[in-house]
Design a protein around this motif. Structure first.
Motif, PDB file in Angstrom:
ATOM      1  N   UNK A  42       5.978  -3.420  -7.364  1.00  0.00           N
ATOM      2  CA  UNK A  42       4.583  -2.985  -7.381  1.00  0.00           C
ATOM      3  C   UNK A  42       4.463  -1.557  -7.883  1.00  0.00           C
ATOM      4  N   UNK A  43       5.332  -0.674  -7.398  1.00  0.00           N
ATOM      5  CA  UNK A  43       5.285   0.725  -7.831  1.00  0.00           C
ATOM      6  C   UNK A  43       5.576   0.854  -9.323  1.00  0.00           C
ATOM      7  N   UNK A  44       6.563   0.112  -9.807  1.00  0.00           N
ATOM      8  CA  UNK A  44       6.894   0.190 -11.233  1.00  0.00           C
ATOM      9  C   UNK A  44       5.725  -0.291 -12.098  1.00  0.00           C
ATOM     10  N   UNK A  45       5.096  -1.393 -11.695  1.00  0.00           N
ATOM     11  CA  UNK A  45       3.970  -1.900 -12.480  1.00  0.00           C
ATOM     12  C   UNK A  45       2.819  -0.909 -12.464  1.00  0.00           C
ATOM     13  N   UNK A  46       2.532  -0.322 -11.311  1.00  0.00           N
ATOM     14  CA  UNK A  46       1.433   0.645 -11.235  1.00  0.00           C
ATOM     15  C   UNK A  46       1.735   1.887 -12.074  1.00  0.00           C
ATOM     16  N   UNK A  47       2.979   2.334 -12.065  1.00  0.00           N
ATOM     17  CA  UNK A  47       3.358   3.482 -12.893  1.00  0.00           C
ATOM     18  C   UNK A  47       3.136   3.159 -14.369  1.00  0.00           C
ATOM     19  N   UNK A  48       3.547   1.974 -14.792  1.00  0.00           N
ATOM     20  CA  UNK A  48       3.335   1.591 -16.189  1.00  0.00           C
ATOM     21  C   UNK A  48       1.855   1.470 -16.515  1.00  0.00           C
ATOM     22  N   UNK A  59       0.828  -1.204   0.000  1.00  0.00           N
ATOM     23  CA  UNK A  59       0.000   0.000   0.000  1.00  0.00           C
ATOM     24  C   UNK A  59       0.867   1.260   0.000  1.00  0.00           C
ATOM     25  N   UNK A  60       1.969   1.205   0.748  1.00  0.00           N
ATOM     26  CA  UNK A  60       2.889   2.346   0.772  1.00  0.00           C
ATOM     27  C   UNK A  60       3.536   2.560  -0.592  1.00  0.00           C
ATOM     28  N   UNK A  61       3.781   1.466  -1.314  1.00  0.00           N
ATOM     29  CA  UNK A  61       4.377   1.582  -2.649  1.00  0.00           C
ATOM     30  C   UNK A  61       3.458   2.340  -3.589  1.00  0.00           C
ATOM     31  N   UNK A  73      11.274   3.608 -22.555  1.00  0.00           N
ATOM     32  CA  UNK A  73      11.051   3.664 -21.111  1.00  0.00           C
ATOM     33  C   UNK A  73      12.000   2.684 -20.443  1.00  0.00           C
ATOM     34  N   UNK A  74      12.909   3.205 -19.639  1.00  0.00           N
ATOM     35  CA  UNK A  74      13.834   2.363 -18.891  1.00  0.00           C
ATOM     36  C   UNK A  74      13.421   2.281 -17.438  1.00  0.00           C
ATOM     37  N   UNK A  75      13.430   1.071 -16.897  1.00  0.00           N
ATOM     38  CA  UNK A  75      13.015   0.866 -15.510  1.00  0.00           C
ATOM     39  C   UNK A  75      14.121   0.177 -14.716  1.00  0.00           C
ATOM     40  N   UNK A  76      14.344   0.677 -13.502  1.00  0.00           N
ATOM     41  CA  UNK A  76      15.287   0.033 -12.583  1.00  0.00           C
ATOM     42  C   UNK A  76      14.938   0.483 -11.179  1.00  0.00           C
ATOM     43  N   UNK A 122       7.962  -6.903 -15.418  1.00  0.00           N
ATOM     44  CA  UNK A 122       6.693  -6.168 -15.263  1.00  0.00           C
ATOM     45  C   UNK A 122       6.441  -5.302 -16.490  1.00  0.00           C
ATOM     46  N   UNK A 123       7.504  -4.841 -17.149  1.00  0.00           N
ATOM     47  CA  UNK A 123       7.339  -4.034 -18.355  1.00  0.00           C
ATOM     48  C   UNK A 123       6.757  -4.867 -19.495  1.00  0.00           C
ATOM     49  N   UNK A 124       7.241  -6.097 -19.653  1.00  0.00           N
ATOM     50  CA  UNK A 124       6.693  -6.973 -20.691  1.00  0.00           C
ATOM     51  C   UNK A 124       5.224  -7.254 -20.407  1.00  0.00           C
ATOM     52  N   UNK A 125       4.892  -7.466 -19.148  1.00  0.00           N
ATOM     53  CA  UNK A 125       3.492  -7.693 -18.783  1.00  0.00           C
ATOM     54  C   UNK A 125       2.630  -6.508 -19.196  1.00  0.00           C
ATOM     55  N   UNK A 126       3.161  -5.303 -19.017  1.00  0.00           N
ATOM     56  CA  UNK A 126       2.416  -4.109 -19.408  1.00  0.00           C
ATOM     57  C   UNK A 126       2.279  -4.016 -20.925  1.00  0.00           C
ATOM     58  N   UNK A 127       3.401  -4.123 -21.622  1.00  0.00           N
ATOM     59  CA  UNK A 127       3.394  -3.918 -23.064  1.00  0.00           C
ATOM     60  C   UNK A 127       2.599  -4.949 -23.831  1.00  0.00           C
ATOM     61  N   UNK A 128       2.634  -6.197 -23.368  1.00  0.00           N
ATOM     62  CA  UNK A 128       1.977  -7.262 -24.120  1.00  0.00           C
ATOM     63  C   UNK A 128       0.458  -7.131 -24.090  1.00  0.00           C
ATOM     64  N   UNK A 129      -0.064  -6.399 -23.101  1.00  0.00           N
ATOM     65  CA  UNK A 129      -1.510  -6.200 -23.003  1.00  0.00           C
ATOM     66  C   UNK A 129      -2.039  -5.129 -23.955  1.00  0.00           C
ATOM     67  N   UNK A 130      -1.152  -4.303 -24.485  1.00  0.00           N
ATOM     68  CA  UNK A 130      -1.617  -3.177 -25.293  1.00  0.00           C
ATOM     69  C   UNK A 130      -2.211  -3.610 -26.629  1.00  0.00           C
ATOM     70  N   UNK A 131      -1.761  -4.747 -27.154  1.00  0.00           N
ATOM     71  CA  UNK A 131      -2.305  -5.236 -28.419  1.00  0.00           C
ATOM     72  C   UNK A 131      -3.764  -5.638 -28.311  1.00  0.00           C
TER      73      UNK A 131
END
Length: 292
Positions: free
Chosen positions: A193-199, A29-31, A130-133, A70-79
């Motif tokens: 969690x924060x990175x996935x939510x941001x994406x 939740x804090x994330x 978009x680079x994530x780390x 998590x980035x692949x999970x985000x991008x693959x849903x866009x199609x």
């Protein structure tokens, strides 16, 4: 900060299960709460990215480990969700595709591989990278953004530590300070969690601005199964204000594409519907003569 051991959790391994789970949930939740200060930066990213993507650019994600997964999970849903072409989604993965399933030791430290992947992908001025780390200092990802920016692409760095080098080399830096993890260094938790939510926020808002959402509906989704065809029929019926039989007929005439089907159900022929949508840059709300 993401690597620190928080003294509050030093005995978590001997806590009872419910107490440990509640503590980890509070971290999740804090994330999410840590993202709020980054919303203005995300809005700036959207404003900068949309013109390039509308001009035919590609959306590229770069990272190592949890971040790229998590980035692949985000991008693959866009199609399937927004009919975003898979050919316009790229993944620059430390260690290559097999690193999505296996831990490839040392891959995140290979800056040269990051630069090579940018060159091989022919990243250019219309692309958005978009680079994530979590740490914000992964050599592979920093090198990707440096090379992509040099090639003229729009670059975005997403990190969970302040003063992250990744954000310093990017056109736009987005920071969610998630702090120490309950399990020290386990950045698949709060930071992941924060990175996935941001994406989630960023890619959805970009798709919204590109016209793939109308009145809160996913009007460019691909109706590829029975459930989704029923959903598409309901959308067309609602937006065109026709019954479901007329909506399904319009969808069949439009090859099960929702936006032209809405116009067909309102009296456009298919050629006129396609032309009107091109003129409106795919934004249904901007089609002259449409009730939607």
């Amino acid at each position: 900060m993401t690597e620190l051991a928080d003294p509050r959790y030093r005995d978590i391994d001997i806590w009872d299960d419910a107490t440990a789970l509640r503590a980890m949930l509070e971290g999740q939740m804090a994330a999410i709460a840590a993202i709020a200060p980054a919303v203005p930066a995300l809005a700036n990213v959207v404003a900068a990215a949309v013109p390039r993507l509308r001009a035919g650019g590609r959306l590229a994600y770069a990272g190592a480990g949890t971040s790229i997964r998590v980035a692949v999970q985000d991008g693959i849903e866009l199609g399937p969700t927004y009919d975003w072409p898979e050919t316009r989604t790229l993944y620059l993965i430390a260690g290559g595709e097999r690193a999505l399933m296996l831990g490839i030791e040392g891959a995140e430290d290979n800056a040269e591989d990051g630069r090579a992947q940018v060159a091989a992908s022919q990243i250019g001025p219309n692309d958005v990278v978009i680079g994530l780390a979590a740490s914000g200092r992964t050599p592979f990802t920093v090198a990707v953004l440096e090379a992509a920016r040099a090639a003229g692409a729009l670059t975005v760095g997403i990190a969970c530590n302040p003063d992250a080098p990744l954000c310093a080399v990017a056109d736009h830096g987005v920071v969610a300070e998630t702090g120490a993890e309950a399990i020290a260094g386990s950045t698949r938790m709060k930071a992941g969690t924060a990175q996935k939510a941001i994406l989630n926020l960023l890619s959805t808002q970009i798709m919204l601005r590109l016209g793939h959402v109308h009145r809160g509906l996913m009007v460019d989704m691909r109706p590829q199964n029975i459930k989704l065809r029923a959903r598409a029929t309901g959308m067309v019926a609602r937006l065109a204000q026709v019954d479901e039989a007329a909506a399904q007929a319009a969808l069949e005439a439009a090859g099960w594409k929702i936006k032209p089907a809405v116009l067909v159900a309102q009296g456009f022929d298919i050629a006129a519907a396609d032309a009107a949508l091109r003129q409106a840059q795919g934004v249904l709300r901007n089609v002259a003569g449409a009730r939607a």
